[in-house]
Design an enzyme around this catalytic site. Sequence first.
Site, PDB file in Angstrom:
ATOM      1  N   GLN A 147      12.238   8.749   0.690  1.00 28.83           N
ATOM      2  CA  GLN A 147      13.116   8.883   1.860  1.00 28.83           C
ATOM      3  C   GLN A 147      13.861  10.213   1.891  1.00 28.83           C
ATOM      4  OE1 GLN A 147      15.270   5.791   3.685  1.00 28.83           O
ATOM      5  NE2 GLN A 147      14.620   4.282   2.193  1.00 28.83           N
TER       6      GLN A 147
ATOM      7  N   ALA B 283      17.226  -4.148   6.536  1.00 28.74           N
ATOM      8  CA  ALA B 283      17.971  -5.416   6.484  1.00 28.74           C
ATOM      9  C   ALA B 283      17.053  -6.635   6.413  1.00 28.74           C
ATOM     10  CB  ALA B 283      18.919  -5.521   7.675  1.00 28.74           C
TER      11      ALA B 283
ATOM     12  N   GLY C 125      23.496   4.704   1.770  1.00 25.32           N
ATOM     13  CA  GLY C 125      23.622   4.626   0.308  1.00 25.32           C
ATOM     14  C   GLY C 125      23.028   5.891  -0.310  1.00 25.32           C
TER      15      GLY C 125
ATOM     16  N   ASP D  58     -26.191 -18.349  -5.041  1.00 24.65           N
ATOM     17  CA  ASP D  58     -25.246 -18.306  -3.911  1.00 24.65           C
ATOM     18  C   ASP D  58     -25.839 -19.073  -2.733  1.00 24.65           C
ATOM     19  OD1 ASP D  58     -23.243 -17.577  -2.150  1.00 24.65           O
ATOM     20  OD2 ASP D  58     -23.984 -15.535  -1.854  1.00 24.65           O
TER      21      ASP D  58
ATOM     22  N   TYR E 274      14.901   9.561  11.660  1.00 19.23           N
ATOM     23  CA  TYR E 274      16.063   9.148  12.465  1.00 19.23           C
ATOM     24  C   TYR E 274      16.184   9.960  13.755  1.00 19.23           C
ATOM     25  CZ  TYR E 274      18.018   6.993   8.162  1.00 19.23           C
ATOM     26  OH  TYR E 274      18.240   6.238   7.050  1.00 19.23           O
TER      27      TYR E 274
ATOM     28  N   ILE F  76      21.109  -3.789  -6.831  1.00 18.27           N
ATOM     29  CA  ILE F  76      21.181  -4.540  -5.575  1.00 18.27           C
ATOM     30  C   ILE F  76      20.306  -3.921  -4.481  1.00 18.27           C
ATOM     31  CG2 ILE F  76      23.400  -5.715  -5.864  1.00 18.27           C
ATOM     32  CD1 ILE F  76      24.645  -3.372  -4.259  1.00 18.27           C
TER      33      ILE F  76
ATOM     34  N   ASP G 202      20.966   6.203  -2.536  1.00 19.19           N
ATOM     35  CA  ASP G 202      19.673   5.934  -3.178  1.00 19.19           C
ATOM     36  C   ASP G 202      18.523   6.710  -2.532  1.00 19.19           C
ATOM     37  OD1 ASP G 202      20.129   4.421  -0.871  1.00 19.19           O
ATOM     38  OD2 ASP G 202      18.647   2.910  -1.438  1.00 19.19           O
TER      39      ASP G 202
HETATM   40  C1  SPV Z   1     -19.883 -12.759  -0.734  1.00 21.51           C
HETATM   41  O1  SPV Z   1     -19.194 -11.933  -1.350  1.00 21.51           O
HETATM   42  O2  SPV Z   1     -20.219 -13.839  -1.215  1.00 21.51           O
HETATM   43  C2  SPV Z   1     -20.320 -12.474   0.637  1.00 21.51           C
HETATM   44  C3  SPV Z   1     -20.560 -11.101   1.039  1.00 21.51           C
HETATM   45  O3  SPV Z   1     -20.550 -13.405   1.374  1.00 21.51           O
HETATM   46  S1  SPV Z   1     -22.259 -10.792   0.846  1.00 21.51           S
HETATM   47  O4  SPV Z   1     -22.587 -11.004  -0.548  1.00 21.51           O
HETATM   48  O5  SPV Z   1     -22.489  -9.406   1.236  1.00 21.51           O
HETATM   49  O6  SPV Z   1     -23.001 -11.711   1.687  1.00 21.51           O
HETATM   50 MG    MG Z   2     -20.760 -15.252   0.413  1.00 19.50          MG
END
Ligand code: SPV
Ligand code: MG
Length: 433
Positions: free
Chosen positions: A99, A11, A91, A205, A76, A126, A93
């Site tokens: 299920q 529900a 139902g 990065d 159940y 539905i 279904d």
């Molecule tokens: C990234 O995906 O940028 C992360 C994870 O920070 S790592 O590269 O392992 O640091």
């Molecule tokens: Mg990262």
Amino acid sequence: MLKKVYVSLIADLVHAGHISVLREAKKHGEVTVGLLTSNAIAELEDTSYLKYEQRLKVIENLEMVTEVIPQNNASYKENLESLRPDFVVHGNDWVIGKQSKYRQEVIELLNTWGGELIEIEYSSDISDQNIKEQLMRLGVTSVQRLHRLRTLINNQDIVLMLEAHNALSALIAEHTSVERNGKTVSFDGVWSSSLTDSTAKGKPDIEAVDITSRINAVNEIFEVTTKPMIFDGDTGGKIEHFEFTVKSLERTGVSAVVIEDKTGLKKNSLFGNEVEQKQDSIENFCKKIKAGKDAQITDDFMIIARIESLILEQGMEDALTRAEAYISSGADGIMIHSRQKDPSEIIEFMKKFRKKDKKTPVVVVPTSFNSVTVEEFIDLGVNIVISANHMLRSAYPAMSRVAKSILENGRSLESEEDCMSIKEILEIIPGTK
Ligand code: SPV
Ligand code: MG
């Protein structure tokens, strides 16, 4: 005396099919609804949008219903054995599909005391599932998407996230599913990686891609997908800046930000101590977590504290001490990182951490310790596994090979085997034709 009738319901989205079942049930006697709890729903590999209490309020107010009791399992058995109803109404279904085994069990149980199963015609347009699929096609609001991660963590043994560095890779995360051990498995959401988002933009990065560009990429992903996102927030920057980042991510519909306890010029963790990287003090990082928690507006947004002690060879005790301190400062979860191929330090951390803390969600990024399976992570008490860079790393070699092949052959004919067909492109992106 009125006969006893049992109806089992999730529900979540109440529709005409539920009303037909309950009307039919009422014709046969006094209706008890067994309302599936979150755990029972999870057993059916499903999740509900609404909580048990919210669903309960709707069902207990329907005139056909005399009583609502929790059904704690997909089976159940427990409720039927204690209630021994004369009828179960459902139902039709569930005759086939996942299920059907519960249906068989219901028939066998009812036979033992002479009860009867009544099944009524259920029109497929539905069903809950159909309505949910239609809703997904319409998309989700930022609020729904944001909330979804907490629901998944609470309802599933483990949550699987896949890195996406643009909308196309996010579509792969959204739509890929396979059969594994007899179950359909798919990714639960997307990881916005600082490594791959920077790399896709041709940058290192080192937090050189500013937060506005990062959030633009998130918006492009959100335009075409519905699953939740965990955002790699690097160090979170200055405390005063982090407060704005939290608000912006929340407004966009991101579910969680992971910030790592490093300071100064951040380098990628997988370099470890091969490059100069500095860990933040516990005190300062706790301040940052607190400021972030104070800045957020919704209850659901999560700040996950990433511990770099193992990366920076500061030892297990330091990692455990920091975990405790960060959680006390309000972190909604922790991420423990390692760059060892051997998973033993992650295993040791999990065992020691879970001895004291059974409930705080733990995230791992098994780029290096990639031999560990999902089932093993579940046994260790891990909650979220992130495949953090695999879409970018797998796309790049194919692109590189194709570029070389075109030059070497003076034409593109030979490169075709590394390429998807134009027809496939037309098929993966809806609306291209
Ligand atoms: C990234 O995906 O940028 C992360 C994870 O920070 S790592 O590269 O392992 O640091
Ligand atoms: Mg990262």
